[in-house]
Motif scaffolding. Structure first.
Motif, PDB file in Angstrom:
ATOM      1  N   THR A   1      21.656  38.569  50.740  1.00  0.00           N
ATOM      2  CA  THR A   1      20.604  37.608  50.406  1.00  0.00           C
ATOM      3  C   THR A   1      19.479  38.349  49.702  1.00  0.00           C
ATOM      4  O   THR A   1      18.889  39.283  50.268  1.00  0.00           O
ATOM      5  N   LEU A   2      19.180  37.942  48.468  1.00  0.00           N
ATOM      6  CA  LEU A   2      18.163  38.620  47.679  1.00  0.00           C
ATOM      7  C   LEU A   2      16.769  38.310  48.216  1.00  0.00           C
ATOM      8  O   LEU A   2      16.374  37.148  48.319  1.00  0.00           O
TER       9      LEU A   2
ATOM     10  N   TYR B   1      10.147  37.845  59.922  1.00  0.00           N
ATOM     11  CA  TYR B   1      10.117  36.806  58.898  1.00  0.00           C
ATOM     12  C   TYR B   1       9.490  37.387  57.630  1.00  0.00           C
ATOM     13  O   TYR B   1       8.268  37.530  57.539  1.00  0.00           O
ATOM     14  N   PRO B   2      10.298  37.753  56.651  1.00  0.00           N
ATOM     15  CA  PRO B   2       9.752  38.354  55.436  1.00  0.00           C
ATOM     16  C   PRO B   2       8.968  37.334  54.615  1.00  0.00           C
ATOM     17  O   PRO B   2       9.365  36.167  54.528  1.00  0.00           O
TER      18      PRO B   2
ATOM     19  N   VAL C   1      14.065  47.133  40.448  1.00  0.00           N
ATOM     20  CA  VAL C   1      14.145  47.436  41.881  1.00  0.00           C
ATOM     21  C   VAL C   1      14.481  46.134  42.584  1.00  0.00           C
ATOM     22  O   VAL C   1      13.817  45.113  42.365  1.00  0.00           O
ATOM     23  N   SER C   2      15.523  46.155  43.407  1.00  0.00           N
ATOM     24  CA  SER C   2      15.951  44.951  44.117  1.00  0.00           C
ATOM     25  C   SER C   2      16.110  45.244  45.604  1.00  0.00           C
ATOM     26  O   SER C   2      16.499  46.354  45.985  1.00  0.00           O
ATOM     27  N   GLY C   3      15.802  44.253  46.424  1.00  0.00           N
ATOM     28  CA  GLY C   3      15.925  44.404  47.868  1.00  0.00           C
ATOM     29  C   GLY C   3      16.670  43.226  48.472  1.00  0.00           C
ATOM     30  O   GLY C   3      16.517  42.083  48.016  1.00  0.00           O
ATOM     31  N   TYR C   4      17.472  43.497  49.507  1.00  0.00           N
ATOM     32  CA  TYR C   4      18.346  42.485  50.086  1.00  0.00           C
ATOM     33  C   TYR C   4      18.310  42.519  51.608  1.00  0.00           C
ATOM     34  O   TYR C   4      18.037  43.559  52.210  1.00  0.00           O
ATOM     35  N   LYS C   5      18.654  41.375  52.180  1.00  0.00           N
ATOM     36  CA  LYS C   5      19.077  41.288  53.573  1.00  0.00           C
ATOM     37  C   LYS C   5      20.599  41.186  53.557  1.00  0.00           C
ATOM     38  O   LYS C   5      21.164  40.382  52.805  1.00  0.00           O
ATOM     39  N   VAL C   6      21.260  42.001  54.373  1.00  0.00           N
ATOM     40  CA  VAL C   6      22.721  42.008  54.406  1.00  0.00           C
ATOM     41  C   VAL C   6      23.165  41.658  55.826  1.00  0.00           C
ATOM     42  O   VAL C   6      22.739  42.297  56.788  1.00  0.00           O
ATOM     43  N   ARG C   7      24.035  40.642  55.933  1.00  0.00           N
ATOM     44  CA  ARG C   7      24.532  40.222  57.242  1.00  0.00           C
ATOM     45  C   ARG C   7      26.067  40.256  57.214  1.00  0.00           C
ATOM     46  O   ARG C   7      26.684  39.667  56.329  1.00  0.00           O
ATOM     47  N   ARG C   8      26.641  40.964  58.142  1.00  0.00           N
ATOM     48  CA  ARG C   8      28.104  41.111  58.201  1.00  0.00           C
ATOM     49  C   ARG C   8      28.696  40.033  59.110  1.00  0.00           C
ATOM     50  O   ARG C   8      28.225  39.833  60.241  1.00  0.00           O
TER      51      ARG C   8
ATOM     52  N   PRO D   1       5.652  37.047  46.540  1.00  0.00           N
ATOM     53  CA  PRO D   1       6.404  36.242  47.521  1.00  0.00           C
ATOM     54  C   PRO D   1       7.896  36.554  47.466  1.00  0.00           C
ATOM     55  O   PRO D   1       8.475  36.687  46.386  1.00  0.00           O
ATOM     56  N   VAL D   2       8.517  36.680  48.617  1.00  0.00           N
ATOM     57  CA  VAL D   2       9.953  36.955  48.656  1.00  0.00           C
ATOM     58  C   VAL D   2      10.730  35.752  48.125  1.00  0.00           C
ATOM     59  O   VAL D   2      10.243  34.619  48.117  1.00  0.00           O
ATOM     60  N   PHE D   3      11.962  36.006  47.680  1.00  0.00           N
ATOM     61  CA  PHE D   3      12.811  34.958  47.139  1.00  0.00           C
ATOM     62  C   PHE D   3      13.406  34.091  48.254  1.00  0.00           C
ATOM     63  O   PHE D   3      13.775  32.946  48.015  1.00  0.00           O
ATOM     64  N   ASN D   4      13.511  34.655  49.447  1.00  0.00           N
ATOM     65  CA  ASN D   4      14.115  33.937  50.568  1.00  0.00           C
ATOM     66  C   ASN D   4      13.371  34.322  51.843  1.00  0.00           C
ATOM     67  O   ASN D   4      13.254  35.508  52.158  1.00  0.00           O
TER      68      ASN D   4
END
Length: 342
Positions: free
Chosen positions: A243-244, A212-213, A227-234, A258-261
């Motif tokens: 998801t950013l 849980y980020p 700098v950007s970070g994502y969760k990627v779900r296929r 705090p994370v965006f999501n």
């Protein structure tokens, strides 16, 4: 309305104080032992042994440093520290550093390296969410805490002054039900002269754990713009959904935000990060340890509700020109503009 807002604010402050007091939070100073940095781009480490008979939960961090002294600081959790010395030369390339130093040269950790906290650019205090903590001590992988400080410039120490930069650890002995961890995404590579370059990294979560980020941190040196970070779900049709998690100008204070999501990252999901770098120089800039080199890092802080944090602590790619997200159908449906602009 004014009195109502005053009482509401007072109640919130009182509740927060009650939460802090109920945890019996204590403060431990993990500081450099009055060291004298004698050359630029020096990395120094100092350790502390976690008590053999108690388990602790780190729930916050108070930096004791300024960017005029420390370029950045990292806090590692180790199974064993790099040496038994009070402090040592611990740049990742320490063994190739000048031999005229009397300091022992070693990595921060000899065994079991975990990044717990990172700081740069006058970042402020960090408090973890309620019931979340980094577990250290008996039965965990963290038996030592090692502070690393990067001294980019040493002008203020030429008069013989010493330094005690570091961090105050906020901790409790009361069990926290959500155990915290950090995964670091980064790259190698080089940035061509007079160019805008994307440095990219990704890694798949192969462990059977749900994370849980809750916070992220960006880090580059002077060439970083975004700098950007994502969760990627296929999905089952092979299409990637991005998801950013966080995006920031890395030249602002480099603390955890705090994370965006906060939706969970599931087994099989991919974590991905991009650093957009602008090089106005007429020479290549390579990834390296000095202030004249570059870095591309995205830190993701998370917790688990069950079990222990991820075994995987680091996720690095070779970077440009050897690695990009779209190579060999690695990832698709890439949010190219969103990942590169604030």
């Amino acid at each position: 309305m004014g009195n109502h807002m005053f009482y509401l604010r007072s109640s919130v402050i009182f509740i927060c104080l009650q939460l802090v007091l109920s945890l019996h939070v204590k403060k431990f100073p993990l500081l450099m032992p009055k060291v004298h940095p004698d050359r630029e781009e020096l990395y120094l480490c100092t350790p502390v042994r976690v008590a053999l008979d108690k388990t602790f939960y780190i729930v916050g961090f108070e930096p004791n440093a300024t960017m005029q002294t420390a370029h950045h600081m990292l806090l590692y959790g180790c199974a064993k520290p790099g040496t038994d010395d009070i402090y040592w030369d611990c740049g990742e390339m320490a063994m190739s550093s000048p031999n005229n130093s009397t300091l022992q040269k070693a990595s921060p950790c000899k065994e079991g390296s975990h990044v717990i906290y990172a700081w740069a650019r006058d970042a402020k205090r960090l408090q973890l969410p309620e019931d979340v903590g980094f577990e250290v001590g008996p039965g965990t992988q963290i038996q030592y805490l090692v502070l690393q400080v990067h001294y980019a410039h040493i002008d203020k120490f030429k008069d013989g002054s010493t330094d005690d930069s570091g961090v105050f650890l906020l901790y409790t002995e009361e069990r926290q039900n959500k155990l915290a961890g950090v995964i670091l995404l980064g790259t190698g590579g080089a940035i061509p002269p007079n160019s805008i370059t994307h440095m990219e990294t990704d890694c798949k979560i192969n462990e059977d754990k749900i994370i849980y980020p809750f916070a992220y941190r960006t880090h580059t040196h002077s060439l970083g713009r975004v700098v950007s970070g994502y969760k990627v779900r296929r999905d089952r049709y092979g299409l990637d959904h991005w998801t950013l998690l966080g995006k920031r100008n890395p030249l602002t204070p480099q603390t955890f935000y705090p994370v965006f999501n906060r939706d969970p990252v599931l087994p099989g999901d991919v974590l991905a990060a991009r650093c957009t770098m602008e090089n106005k120089k007429n020479t290549y800039t390579h990834v390296g340890l000095t202030n004249n080199d570059e870095m591309c890092n995205f830190y993701l802080m998370y917790y688990v509700k069950e079990g222990t944090p991820l075994e995987k602590q680091y996720c690095f790619t070779s970077g440009p020109p050897y690695f990009y997200w779209n190579m060999e159908d690695q990832l698709n449906n890439i949010p190219d503009v969103d990942a590169s602009m604030l």
